[in-house]
Design a protein around this motif. Structure first.
Motif, PDB file in Angstrom:
ATOM      1  N   THR C 292       1.114  -3.335  -4.077  1.00  0.00           N
ATOM      2  CA  THR C 292       2.076  -4.020  -3.212  1.00  0.00           C
ATOM      3  C   THR C 292       3.501  -3.628  -3.558  1.00  0.00           C
ATOM      4  OG1 THR C 292       1.730  -5.887  -4.687  1.00  0.00           O
ATOM      5  CG2 THR C 292       0.704  -6.011  -2.526  1.00  0.00           C
ATOM      6  N   ALA C 293       3.737  -3.323  -4.833  1.00  0.00           N
ATOM      7  CA  ALA C 293       5.079  -2.896  -5.231  1.00  0.00           C
ATOM      8  C   ALA C 293       5.423  -1.572  -4.555  1.00  0.00           C
ATOM      9  CB  ALA C 293       5.160  -2.754  -6.743  1.00  0.00           C
ATOM     10  N   VAL C 294       4.476  -0.656  -4.581  1.00  0.00           N
ATOM     11  CA  VAL C 294       4.710   0.658  -3.982  1.00  0.00           C
ATOM     12  C   VAL C 294       4.900   0.534  -2.475  1.00  0.00           C
ATOM     13  CG1 VAL C 294       3.588   2.856  -3.475  1.00  0.00           C
ATOM     14  CG2 VAL C 294       3.531   1.918  -5.812  1.00  0.00           C
ATOM     15  N   ARG C 295       4.096  -0.341  -1.880  1.00  0.00           N
ATOM     16  CA  ARG C 295       4.198  -0.473  -0.418  1.00  0.00           C
ATOM     17  C   ARG C 295       5.531  -1.096  -0.025  1.00  0.00           C
ATOM     18  NH1 ARG C 295      -0.878  -1.849   2.851  1.00  0.00           N
ATOM     19  NH2 ARG C 295       0.182  -0.283   4.109  1.00  0.00           N
ATOM     20  N   ARG C 296       6.022  -2.008  -0.821  1.00  0.00           N
ATOM     21  CA  ARG C 296       7.354  -2.559  -0.575  1.00  0.00           C
ATOM     22  C   ARG C 296       8.423  -1.478  -0.705  1.00  0.00           C
ATOM     23  NH1 ARG C 296       8.185  -8.126  -1.538  1.00  0.00           N
ATOM     24  NH2 ARG C 296       6.170  -9.140  -1.705  1.00  0.00           N
ATOM     25  N   LEU C 297       8.349  -0.757  -1.825  1.00  0.00           N
ATOM     26  CA  LEU C 297       9.390   0.250  -2.082  1.00  0.00           C
ATOM     27  C   LEU C 297       9.445   1.262  -0.950  1.00  0.00           C
ATOM     28  CD1 LEU C 297       9.081   0.979  -5.923  1.00  0.00           C
ATOM     29  CD2 LEU C 297      10.923  -0.212  -4.716  1.00  0.00           C
ATOM     30  N   VAL C 298       8.284   1.760  -0.557  1.00  0.00           N
ATOM     31  CA  VAL C 298       8.257   2.819   0.456  1.00  0.00           C
ATOM     32  C   VAL C 298       8.645   2.267   1.829  1.00  0.00           C
ATOM     33  CG1 VAL C 298       6.752   4.425   1.701  1.00  0.00           C
ATOM     34  CG2 VAL C 298       6.556   4.188  -0.807  1.00  0.00           C
ATOM     35  N   ASN C 299       7.995   1.151   2.219  1.00  0.00           N
ATOM     36  CA  ASN C 299       8.124   0.706   3.602  1.00  0.00           C
ATOM     37  C   ASN C 299       9.349  -0.158   3.881  1.00  0.00           C
ATOM     38  OD1 ASN C 299       5.575   1.771   4.870  1.00  0.00           O
ATOM     39  ND2 ASN C 299       4.711   0.630   3.147  1.00  0.00           N
ATOM     40  N   LEU C 300       9.721  -0.985   2.911  1.00  0.00           N
ATOM     41  CA  LEU C 300      10.862  -1.880   3.156  1.00  0.00           C
ATOM     42  C   LEU C 300      12.173  -1.242   2.739  1.00  0.00           C
ATOM     43  CD1 LEU C 300       9.507  -5.364   1.974  1.00  0.00           C
ATOM     44  CD2 LEU C 300       9.295  -4.254   4.214  1.00  0.00           C
ATOM     45  N   TYR C 301      12.127  -0.465   1.655  1.00  0.00           N
ATOM     46  CA  TYR C 301      13.391   0.031   1.096  1.00  0.00           C
ATOM     47  C   TYR C 301      13.514   1.554   1.158  1.00  0.00           C
ATOM     48  CZ  TYR C 301      13.274  -4.724  -0.563  1.00  0.00           C
ATOM     49  OH  TYR C 301      13.190  -6.080  -0.602  1.00  0.00           O
ATOM     50  N   ALA C 302      12.478   2.217   1.675  1.00  0.00           N
ATOM     51  CA  ALA C 302      12.508   3.674   1.804  1.00  0.00           C
ATOM     52  C   ALA C 302      12.819   4.349   0.474  1.00  0.00           C
ATOM     53  CB  ALA C 302      13.509   4.090   2.879  1.00  0.00           C
ATOM     54  N   VAL C 303      12.094   3.901  -0.530  1.00  0.00           N
ATOM     55  CA  VAL C 303      12.287   4.479  -1.861  1.00  0.00           C
ATOM     56  C   VAL C 303      11.015   5.212  -2.267  1.00  0.00           C
ATOM     57  CG1 VAL C 303      12.549   3.935  -4.304  1.00  0.00           C
ATOM     58  CG2 VAL C 303      13.992   2.778  -2.612  1.00  0.00           C
ATOM     59  N   LYS C 304      11.232   6.397  -2.784  1.00  0.00           N
ATOM     60  CA  LYS C 304      10.103   7.196  -3.269  1.00  0.00           C
ATOM     61  C   LYS C 304       9.856   6.795  -4.715  1.00  0.00           C
ATOM     62  CE  LYS C 304       8.772  12.071  -3.536  1.00  0.00           C
ATOM     63  NZ  LYS C 304       9.306  13.448  -3.457  1.00  0.00           N
ATOM     64  N   PRO C 305       8.688   6.197  -5.010  1.00  0.00           N
ATOM     65  CA  PRO C 305       8.492   5.600  -6.329  1.00  0.00           C
ATOM     66  C   PRO C 305       8.121   6.584  -7.433  1.00  0.00           C
ATOM     67  CG  PRO C 305       6.613   5.148  -4.916  1.00  0.00           C
ATOM     68  CD  PRO C 305       7.577   5.936  -4.087  1.00  0.00           C
ATOM     69  N   GLY C 306       7.788   7.840  -7.105  1.00  0.00           N
ATOM     70  CA  GLY C 306       7.433   8.803  -8.144  1.00  0.00           C
ATOM     71  C   GLY C 306       7.180  10.144  -7.505  1.00  0.00           C
ATOM     72  N   GLU C 307       6.728  11.068  -8.302  1.00  0.00           N
ATOM     73  CA  GLU C 307       6.432  12.406  -7.780  1.00  0.00           C
ATOM     74  C   GLU C 307       4.937  12.689  -7.757  1.00  0.00           C
ATOM     75  OE1 GLU C 307       8.700  14.188  -6.367  1.00  0.00           O
ATOM     76  OE2 GLU C 307      10.357  12.890  -7.022  1.00  0.00           O
ATOM     77  N   ARG C 308       4.268  12.338  -8.844  1.00  0.00           N
ATOM     78  CA  ARG C 308       2.819  12.603  -8.952  1.00  0.00           C
ATOM     79  C   ARG C 308       2.105  11.296  -9.264  1.00  0.00           C
ATOM     80  NH1 ARG C 308       0.588  17.492 -10.276  1.00  0.00           N
ATOM     81  NH2 ARG C 308      -0.675  16.572 -11.937  1.00  0.00           N
ATOM     82  N   ALA C 309       1.221  10.886  -8.413  1.00  0.00           N
ATOM     83  CA  ALA C 309       0.615   9.560  -8.552  1.00  0.00           C
ATOM     84  C   ALA C 309      -0.887   9.613  -8.756  1.00  0.00           C
ATOM     85  CB  ALA C 309       0.916   8.717  -7.316  1.00  0.00           C
TER      86      ALA C 309
END
Lengths: 430, 87, 946
Positions: C292-309
């Motif tokens: 859910t943290a990643v989905r918030r970052l990407v979808n709500l704040y347009a933040v790329k959370p990392g490079e290789r997941a």
């Protein structure tokens, strides 16, 4: 004979059980487990004494019975887990600056036992004697404080009235403005007072009592007391019956319910006492601060949380759900004292049950039923008294003689009209 | 906690003041010290249904006989002390 | 710093790219958009470490990226413990990390990790005991382990507020289910309050696909159309007896936080589900995030959370996050599916994630590990409402059961399903809630006398579609030990070892390790704590049970709880005059009063030599009417009243049923069935209650009306040898000594004000008239007295002068010269107790007290050295240390020129002429003599009868 007893002693003290810095080092290196703090026992058919209530009073009574009087065949019955009642719900304030000479002597003995408790139990109860400050907002509370300080000093207890300047120096966060609705005129400062880890006291007594052979029964609820010809014969529990000549009621808020099983009426009403903590902040408050007029007390734990307490709820109840009203009023009162703390957040509120008596003093000792003892009526000050209450109750049970120190706290004083004079100061609380 | 005042309707408990358990005052001319002090000090303190005396202090200032469960704080009935039992 | 990790615009983003500004993080400038949280803005700039852990000071980064994130506590503009992943960043905001030294990156206390093996749970209970004298030093060291920011020291300039709300239905949670329930309830006619913790309604729909976003738009429109009151950035923090619900509202213009107190007729709990962290080695490294943290970052704040997941998934949320990551350009190097028995064995790294050891033995390099291993239902609101948490093993989560009739639950905490199914269930529950609320409204109205109650239409209960949690594998503790409680730095190993030590129930283990006791209060770590205890005891989760949830659901500022200050301060109509004439304020109970006007001794002198006036408005005053008033007075007072004639007053003392002195005052008979009673100021309320208690419970047949009139009158005491002369200038009442005797009352005009009650009494020991003036004219009469008496040497006097005067005269003050155990005879009131009355309050105890001789007695005392005034509460001792009494009142008497006292004294010392030893608080002691009377000045009463 001597050898057998010696062996039994040794078997009680399990190897490696001793707590110390060296023990921590060894355990850290070997990654070995610590021995269990206490054991699970089967319920025996008979005990020399059954103590009802696995809080700090019951456990201390059991410990001193075993340690000071050689009574080992004892059971402590706890309906939930050890320390689940008031022992784990109080605000862990220790002090001895009471109003009456008998009160001061009694609580002073308790403070002294607390000072040595960590070494005695080999369990660090973290008694932090950071000083206890009661604020005076008017002449009449200043007068009562002078009264307390005078009685305290006559009894050799360090407690003195200080002026507003010294109050401000001790607790710079206080609002000292003269035109506050509750201006701070001075205070009663009691340096030996402080806070303690309440759970540690419970666990320390439990572990030490277990080591001396006391049976600790958690999840064991008393359902009845057998009284025949005016004397205790045994008890019934949810796990079976026990025959015993001695039952000790150490159940605080539930004292009336248990006493009712023995047919003994008590001068007790159960009121919830609420408390709350904030989120942790860096240490800034060294002293326990109490305001009687505002019905609030504040201390900061080693974890950085501010702990708030107040007077008991305005009506009796066995419910521990707590109220919104309490959080509103305690927050308002704290901010009246320390206005800069408005951004701090209350993290958790809870309640415990207090067995209030008409004269703000406990009910300890014998009852009309032979073998049924009470150590109840502890109101909001039971935790402070646990060691001395355990010590004196143990002496009474073992010797049959009421120690002088608790003679004035007997149940018969109500029928005789000899109430204890703590009413004035204890209303201020904590 | 809500108490239904017979005059004012349901009100929050903070408007009321708990007074005491509902008890009988002994005849002061006849009472022995033991009886009088039982009246003064000893309380049933029930864990469960309780019969109590309350005052609607911030309302109609009437004393009420309140039946309440002390474990749940649920109020079963609240009646005017002034008229209860006289009709 | 630039926003190096910011993605191109996303369909559901909540940032406003048109508004860009800078803020500071640990002193350095960073960029943010309006709508960013502190944490999202930092993440957009590539900041990965936000805090250090409590015990070991391990670096910590975003975990859940919402309010509950345990790793996001920062100080923002001086405010400590701000949730960086929730608080919106604002232009110029200054944000810093907490408890890090010298910096977040190089933290000295990280050295604690080296000795971690010696610092197991509760290590402090096992050491620092000897030598005892060193414990205070250890105590200080342990204090350094406390976490959090610094408490502010400057007064808070922000405002806080409170308000009430009376919704029919209150919905706690604004996800799809909560919104649907709210709309359904509103459509059924209920007044609805919808509360959501986040800044926008929508819950998980906010990061849904295009179809989900469309549903969200429709729901938001429906909420608006239905006229629902919506509070976002607000949380239901507690539910108390009687559906008394507290709501913390954070975004109110001009107010930092507001507490809304709602009496809801029905509450619907809809908090959604919380993504549960996976407990595995390395799970607290920066770069390990919940799905859910990643989905918030990407979808709500347009933040790329990392490079290789690497993604570990056990449910659809995990599957969806992989898709989100792909869209965000993150290289998803491995997806481990727990449903296929794939697992993460350990997460590797020092200051951030470096690699993952997989269950198949592979070691995969990555900088981001995302887990979606199961859900925790936040049940606090349900359990504080009386519900229970019941474990559903097949679904691997707790669900609420046994909710009371006026509380329902919808959404994820009830069960799983498609958005349509969740909304269908919630719609039914919302309609049913409205129905129950209307029944409740009728039931409440039925309790209101004379209310017009329309019986509710007998509508049948709404059928609620079945909704149950879907099957889900139970994942909690992994193959290696990781952190369970991130705020408290408690690992699975700590919990297990606590259990083995004997702390073998969830409550004991919690208390011993402090797991779940930190700021998130178990929301993230609760179930994992239970799992760790269960793993060590061998019991299941169901048997292990939960800890008791406690309010508040989220922490609430003290400011909001306190609200605005509503302190009641009672002021007499004359207080403004006192304020402007140099009176020192005295706060006495709820009243503010003039303590003195600069020179109390001179004020005393004026009363003794000429005339003085004092404002005694706070005296409790009661108008008593009816034929049975004499009976009431006989019952309440210890002295006799039946023969009090019209036009006379009498001093009376009341005792409680235990014989303890309760109150005193003067009561006068104004007419055949009309009396005016005065009480002490502080005892007025209690006396009122006491009178009504007798009249309503024990003496119901008596005909007495009691009306409190304290504030109806301004009361002025005119005292001194020239008081008659003064008053005569202002009234037509005949004040001649024979016409208006001591202890009489007259009604008439004073200074042109009709209906004043004037009685002649003598608390000060002087000739004096107490004038009770209709309150609105009080100031006029006060000024008239001063103006008229200027040639007589008149002075206003305050409380301090009055205290001196009454002490000189030996009049006691209840509560000062008596205490909680002082019965009437002990207060020297032998003359007043009339045991030959048939019944009065406290009589039996006084009968018995009279037969005893073991109580302290109030006596007059005079220090042998009259220059020394022993402070009040000085103890009277015998044989050096035995306490035999105390000084209750003491002053230097300006009239007599020496110290005068009252004291309570043991019976064997209380006879006149006895010399006793008074111990002085400052050290030393003095001798004092017991006087024959309580009165030091004019014991014969010549002056007041003159």
């Amino acid at each position: 004979m001597a050898t057998a007893s010696h062996q039994r002693q040794r078997s009680r003290r399990r190897p490696g059980a001793r707590f110390s810095a060296f023990g921590l080092l060894r355990q850290g290196l070997t990654r070995a487990d610590w021995p269990r703090v206490w054991r699970h026992r089967d319920l025996a058919g008979s005990y020399d004494a059954v103590i009802v209530g696995g809080g700090v009073h019951g456990l201390a009574t059991a410990y001193y019975l075993a340690k000071n009087h050689g009574m080992h065949n004892i059971a402590v019955l706890e309906k939930s887990y050890l320390g689940s009642g008031g022992s784990g719900r109080n605000t862990a304030i220790i002090r001895s600056n009471y109003l009456t000479p008998e009160g001061v002597r009694f609580y002073d003995r308790s403070v002294r036992l607390y000072e040595e408790l960590a070494c005695d139990l080999n369990f660090n109860v973290m008694f932090s004697q950071r000083g206890h400050l009661t604020l005076a907002h008017n002449d009449s509370s200043l007068r009562t404080m002078r009264w307390r300080a005078e009685v305290n000093s006559l009894e050799g207890v360090d407690s003195r009235v200080i002026d507003a300047t010294e109050v401000a120096r001790l607790v710079p966060q206080l609002d000292m403005s003269e035109h506050a609705h509750h201006p701070i005129l001075g205070g009663l400062y009691h340096p030996p007072g402080g806070i303690i880890r309440h759970d540690a006291v419970v666990w320390g007594y439990a572990r030490a009592a277990d080591a001396l052979g006391v049976h600790l029964h958690q999840g064991t609820e008393l359902t009845g007391i057998d009284v025949v010809d005016g004397a205790v014969r045994g008890v019934q529990t949810n796990r079976g019956t026990i025959s015993t000549p001695v039952v000790v009621n150490c159940t605080a808020g539930w004292a009336s319910v248990i006493a009712d099983m023995a047919g003994v009426g008590l001068p007790i009403t159960t009121f919830p006492l609420q408390a709350a903590v904030t989120e942790p902040v860096r240490p800034f408050l060294d002293t326990v601060v109490v305001s009687g007029s505002l019905h609030v007390y504040v201390s900061q734990t080693a974890r950085g949380e501010l702990v708030f307490g107040a007077a008991v709820d305005p009506f009796p109840s066995y419910s521990m759900r707590g109220s919104l009203q309490f959080t509103e009023s305690v927050a308002g009162h704290v901010l009246e004292l320390m206005p800069a703390l408005s951004q701090l957040r209350m993290l958790r509120q809870w309640a415990g049950l207090c067995d209030m008596t008409p004269d703000f003093s406990p009910v300890m000792g014998i009852t009309p039923v032979d073998g049924f003892y009470v150590d109840v009526g502890w109101g909001t000050y039971g935790f402070k008294a646990a060691p001395v209450a355990g010590e004196t109750m143990a002496e009474l049970i073992a010797t049959g003689k009421t120690p002088d120190m608790i003679a004035g706290f007997d149940l018969a004083r109500f029928a005789d009209g000899r109430l204890v004079g703590e009413r004035g100061a204890a209303a201020v609380g904590h | 906690m809500l108490i239904s005042c017979p005059l004012c309707g349901p009100r929050d408990a903070t408007e009321f003041r708990y007074v005491d358990e509902r008890r009988q005052r002994p005849d002061p001319e006849q009472a022995s010290p033991q009886q009088w002090r039982d009246y003064l000090y000893v309380r049933a303190n029930p864990s469960g249904p309780a019969r109590e005396l309350w005052l609607h202090r911030s309302g109609c200032r009437q004393y009420l006989f309140v039946d309440r469960h002390t474990l749940t704080n649920e109020v079963q009935t609240a009646a005017l002390a002034r008229t209860e039992g006289t009709r | 710093m630039t926003s190096s990790h910011r993605l191109p615009p996303q369909p559901g983003e909540v940032i406003d790219r048109a508004q860009r500004f800078t803020f500071r993080w640990n002193g350095r400038p960073y960029q943010a958009y309006a709508g960013d949280t502190i944490a999202s803005a930092l993440a957009a700039s590539g900041v990965r470490v936000l805090s250090r852990s409590l015990k070991y000071h391990r670096p910590r980064g975003l975990l859940s990226a919402d309010f509950n994130d345990p790793n996001c506590m920062v100080t923002a503009d001086g405010e400590p413990n701000v949730r960086a992943a929730h608080r919106l960043v604002s232009p110029g905001m200054s944000v810093s990390s907490q408890d890090t030294w010298p910096s977040l990156r190089f933290d000295v206390k990280a050295a604690n990790q080296l000795v971690g093996r010696f610092l197991g749970p509760g290590f402090y209970y096992k050491t620092f005991m000897r030598p005892q004298r060193l414990w205070p030093a250890y105590d200080k060291v342990l204090g350094r382990f406390s976490h959090g920011g610094y408490a502010p020291t400057a007064p808070d300039v922000d405002r806080y507020d409170q308000r009430y709300a009376h919704p029919d239905v209150l919905v706690a949670g604004g996800g799809p289910a909560g919104m649907a329930a709210a709309v359904a309830a509103a459509d059924a006619g209920a007044r609805v309050l919808l509360v959501d913790e986040e800044h926008h309604l929508g819950g998980h729909l906010r990061w849904a696909d295009a179809e989900g976003l469309e549903i969200l738009r429709e729901l938001r429109a429906a909420v608006q159309a239905a006229g629902i009151e919506v509070m976002t950035d607000s949380v239901v923090t507690g539910r108390y007896d009687g559906n008394w619900v507290s709501v913390l509202q954070r975004s109110v213009p001009g107010v930092r936080e507001r507490l809304v107190k709602a009496r809801a007729k029905h509450m619907i709990v809809a908090p959604g589900l919380i993504d549960r962290p996976y407990v595995v080695g390395g799970n607290d490294l920066p770069g390990v995030m919940l799905s859910t943290a990643v989905r918030r970052l990407v979808n709500l704040y347009a933040v790329k959370p990392g490079e290789r997941a690497v993604v570990l998934t056990a449910n659809t949320a995990g599957d969806a996050v992989a898709a989100d990551l792909g869209r965000a350009g993150v290289d998803v190097v491995r997806v481990l599916d727990a449903r296929q028995d794939e697992d993460v064995v350990r997460i590797v790294g020092r200051s951030a994630v470096r690699a993952v050891e997989c269950s198949d033995g592979a070691v995969v390099d990555c900088d981001l590990v995302v887990t979606a291993i199961g859900w925790t239902a936040p049940l606090t609101l349900a359990t504080v409402s009386g519900g229970r948490a019941e474990f559903r093993a097949e679904a691997a989560r707790f669900v609420p059961v046994g909710l009371p009739d006026d509380v329902s639950a919808v959404g994820g905490i009830v069960g799983d399903g498609s958005t349509d199914q969740l909304m269908e269930h919630a719609t039914a529950v919302g309609r049913e809630a409205a129905r129950r609320a209307s029944h409740r409204a009728v039931a409440l109205a039925a309790g209101v006398p004379h209310a017009r109650v329309t019986a509710p239409a007998d509508t049948p209960a709404v059928a609620i579609p079945d909704l149950r949690p879907a099957a889900h594998p139970m994942l909690s503790l992994g193959r290696t030990d990781g952190i369970v409680d991130f705020s408290e730095d408690v690992s699975a190993k700590d919990l297990k070892s606590a259990v083995r030590e004997g702390y073998d129930s969830i409550e004991l283990a919690k208390r011993y390790t402090t797991a779940t006791m930190g700021p998130s209060q178990g929301k993230l770590e609760g179930v994992n704590s239970i799992a760790a205890v269960a793993a060590a005891t061998g019991a299941g989760l169901a048997e292990t049970g939960t800890t008791t949830g406690r309010p508040p659901y989220v922490p609430v500022s003290l400011g909001a709880l306190a609200g605005r200050s509503h302190q009641l301060l009672r002021r007499s109509p004359l207080q403004g005059w006192h304020d402007s004439h140099g009176a020192a304020p005295l706060y006495a109970g709820s009243w503010v009063r003039p303590d003195h006007y600069g020179d109390p001794a001179a004020e005393v002198q004026a009363v003794r030599d000429a005339v003085g006036i004092i404002d005694v408005t706070p005296l409790g005053k009661f108008d008593l009417r009816g034929p049975d008033v004499p009976d009431l007075l006989e019952l309440l007072y210890i002295n006799k009243w039946r023969k009090l004639g019209v036009g006379s007053v009498r001093y009376g003392v009341m005792c409680a049923e235990d014989g303890v002195v309760l109150d005193d005052g003067v009561t006068g008979r104004l007419g055949p069935e009309h009396y005016l009673m005065t009480t002490t100021s502080s005892g007025a309320e209690a006396t009122y209650d006491w009178m009504e208690r007798w009249l309503q419970t024990e003496r119901r047949q008596w005909r007495v009306h009691v009306t409190p009139v304290t504030s109806n009158y301004a009361s002025i005491n005119v005292a001194g040898p020239r008081s008659r002369e003064l008053l005569a200038r202002l009234t037509d009442l005949d004040l001649a000594p024979d016409a208006f005797r001591y202890m009489q009352v007259r009604t008439g005009a004073v200074a042109g004000i009709a209906d004043c009650v004037v009685w002649r009494i003598g608390f000060t020991g002087e000739l004096s008239f107490e004038v009770h003036v209709p309150a609105g004219h009080g100031l006029h009469v006060w000024k008239a007295l001063l103006a008229t008496g200027s040639d007589l040497g008149i002075r206003p006097f305050g409380i301090e002068a009055q205290r001196i005067l009454r002490l000189e005269k030996g009049h006691l003050i209840v509560g000062q010269d008596t205490d909680g155990l002082t019965q009437a005879y002990g207060a020297g009131l032998d003359w007043a107790v009339k045991l030959d009355k048939p019944d009065f309050a406290g009589k039996p105890e006084l009968v018995w007290q009279q037969m005893r001789d073991d109580y302290l007695r109030l006596v007059g005392l005079q220090p042998v050295d009259g220059a020394v005034v022993p402070p009040e509460a000085s103890q009277i001792v015998e044989d050096g240390t035995r306490i035999v009494g105390r000084i209750t009142s003491s002053r230097m008497s300006p009239t007599l020129g020496h110290a005068v006292c009252l004291g309570l004294l043991a019976p064997h010392l209380s006879s006149a002429g006895t010399t006793v030893t008074v111990r002085l608080p400052g050290g030393g002691s003095i001798q004092a003599r017991v006087m024959p009377e309580l009165a030091h000045v004019d014991p014969e009463g010549v002056r007041l009868r003159g």
